[in-house]
Design a protein around this motif. Structure first.
Motif, short mmCIF file in Angstrom:
data_model
loop_
_atom_site.label_atom_id
_atom_site.label_comp_id
_atom_site.label_asym_id
_atom_site.label_seq_id
_atom_site.Cartn_x
_atom_site.Cartn_y
_atom_site.Cartn_z
N PRO A 178 27.26 56.22 69.17
CA PRO A 178 28.10 55.68 70.25
C PRO A 178 27.31 55.06 71.40
CG PRO A 178 28.17 58.08 70.23
CD PRO A 178 27.49 57.66 68.97
N MET A 179 26.10 55.58 71.69
CA MET A 179 25.31 54.98 72.76
C MET A 179 24.92 53.56 72.39
SD MET A 179 23.77 55.15 75.74
CE MET A 179 23.38 56.84 76.25
N GLY A 194 21.93 58.53 67.66
CA GLY A 194 22.43 59.84 68.09
C GLY A 194 23.82 60.09 67.57
N ARG A 195 24.10 61.34 67.24
CA ARG A 195 25.44 61.69 66.75
C ARG A 195 26.48 61.55 67.85
NH1 ARG A 195 23.62 67.50 64.90
NH2 ARG A 195 22.48 67.14 66.85
N SER A 204 21.75 60.90 72.59
CA SER A 204 21.02 59.68 72.93
C SER A 204 20.63 59.67 74.40
CB SER A 204 21.87 58.45 72.60
OG SER A 204 22.07 58.34 71.21
N ALA A 205 21.47 60.22 75.25
CA ALA A 205 21.16 60.28 76.69
C ALA A 205 19.90 61.11 76.93
CB ALA A 205 22.34 60.86 77.46
N ARG A 220 31.70 68.10 56.10
CA ARG A 220 30.77 67.81 57.20
C ARG A 220 31.41 66.84 58.20
NH1 ARG A 220 27.31 67.85 52.74
NH2 ARG A 220 27.43 65.58 52.53
N ARG A 221 32.09 65.83 57.70
CA ARG A 221 32.70 64.83 58.58
C ARG A 221 33.75 65.47 59.50
NH1 ARG A 221 34.28 59.26 57.95
NH2 ARG A 221 35.84 58.79 59.53
N LEU A 222 34.55 66.39 58.96
CA LEU A 222 35.67 66.95 59.71
C LEU A 222 35.36 68.32 60.31
CD1 LEU A 222 38.48 65.96 57.19
CD2 LEU A 222 37.77 64.74 59.24
#
Length: 331
Positions: free
Chosen positions: A22-23, A80-81, A86-87, A281-283
């Protein structure tokens, strides 16, 4: 023009990831926000986001100026997940890495804007820039991130199908009109101001689709240019984009019909998440729970299930796709 040179070992080491996270997509979206391309797909989003930009928008303009290149904060933040991962990476970036990115920026724009000047030595400056990006993310990307991530997962699944049916040649030849494959060189049209040759030297290439970045580019560490990532625009029609911006209502309606978790299982299967383990894993649920939900979906005629070696593979039926208001993506 970027030219990426492959050896036989590099061809064997081509990989596809669904996203840098998302970053990265938030930062890529700044470029789309500043431009007018693909108005049908992004026009409404642009108008809404521009109308809500606050007084710190000068920081965003410094990161992504009207003329390329941007300040490559996405490289410093890394994959980053979630935004927080990522921050942390960005805040801990070595001074020399930040300096290299700012030197590259200044080399093309003539100077480093004041909003970015303190990033090398001043932790408070990094936190201020990061705070602005996070606020922008919450307003511009976060409301749509689940649907954007699903679209990118589906893009990766589609590329995997092309790879299985047509090999690496077919995969590299079909990425984007601005990417041309003439074995053993991949030509990436990155604009007149960029002319580079990249030698993979057996390390392979990571392909990553982007929802917001609508022109391809090569990402690499200028201090240690050994691993290269090719970012290419994910396939995106106006109807797909419209579904992204309005997905909240339809997703809630589907959850009301099937139940939230079962609706998420069906959506993930339609996105190309095919195995029980991958769905779990996804959910973030147990494999036993996935099996219970897929049994109900299969009995309702919304998915089919096939066994392949030790794996159980789930696929949506046409009825399931219709319920999700989707069409089968041609390969």
């Amino acid at each position: 023009m970027h030219r990426i040179h492959f050896t036989a070992d590099d061809v064997a080491r081509v990989r596809v990831a669904p996203t840098l996270g998302p970053m990265a997509e938030t930062l890529f979206s700044l470029t789309t926000l500043r431009r007018r391309a693909e108005e049908t797909a992004f026009g409404g989003w642009r108008r809404r986001v521009r109308g809500g930009l606050g007084p710190r928008s000068a920081v965003l303009a410094a990161i992504a100026p009207a003329r390329l290149p941007c300040f490559d904060m996405a490289l410093l933040a890394g994959p980053g997940r979630d935004l927080a991962e990522s921050a942390e990476t960005f805040l801990a970036s070595p001074r020399r890495a930040v300096r290299a990115e700012l030197d590259f920026y200044a080399g093309h724009h003539g100077r480093v804007p004041a909003a970015l000047a303190g990033l090398i030595d001043t932790p408070a400056a990094r936190r201020e820039v990061l705070s602005t990006v996070e606020a922008y993310h919450r307003a511009a990307v976060a409301p749509h991130w689940t649907a954007i991530r699903a679209h990118l997962d589906a893009e990766r699944a589609r590329r995997g199908a092309i790879l299985l049916d047509h090999g690496v040649d077919g995969l590299l030849s079909s990425l984007h009109p601005d990417i041309r494959w003439t074995p053993s060189t991949l030509h990436v049209n990155a604009g007149d101001q960029f002319d580079d040759d990249f030698v993979l030297d057996g390390r392979g290439l990571l392909l990553v689709p982007s929802f917001f970045l609508r022109a391809p580019g090569v990402m690499y560490d200028p201090i240690d240019p050994t691993d290269y990532i090719l970012i290419y625009p994910a396939s995106l029609g106006a109807d797909h984009a419209a579904g992204i911006w309005t997905t909240g209502t339809s997703a809630q309606a589907l959850a009301n019909l099937l139940g939230r978790t079962r609706a998420s299982v069906l959506t993930a299967i339609a996105d190309g998440v095919a195995t029980t383990g991958a769905l779990a894993r996804r959910l973030d649920i147990s494999s036993a729970a996935v099996s219970q939900h897929t049994t109900v979906l299969r009995e309702a005629g919304l998915i089919t299930t096939l066994r392949h070696h030790s794996n159980v593979l789930h696929n949506p039926t046409q009825t399931g796709l219709t319920l999700l208001d989707r069409e089968r993506t041609p390969v």
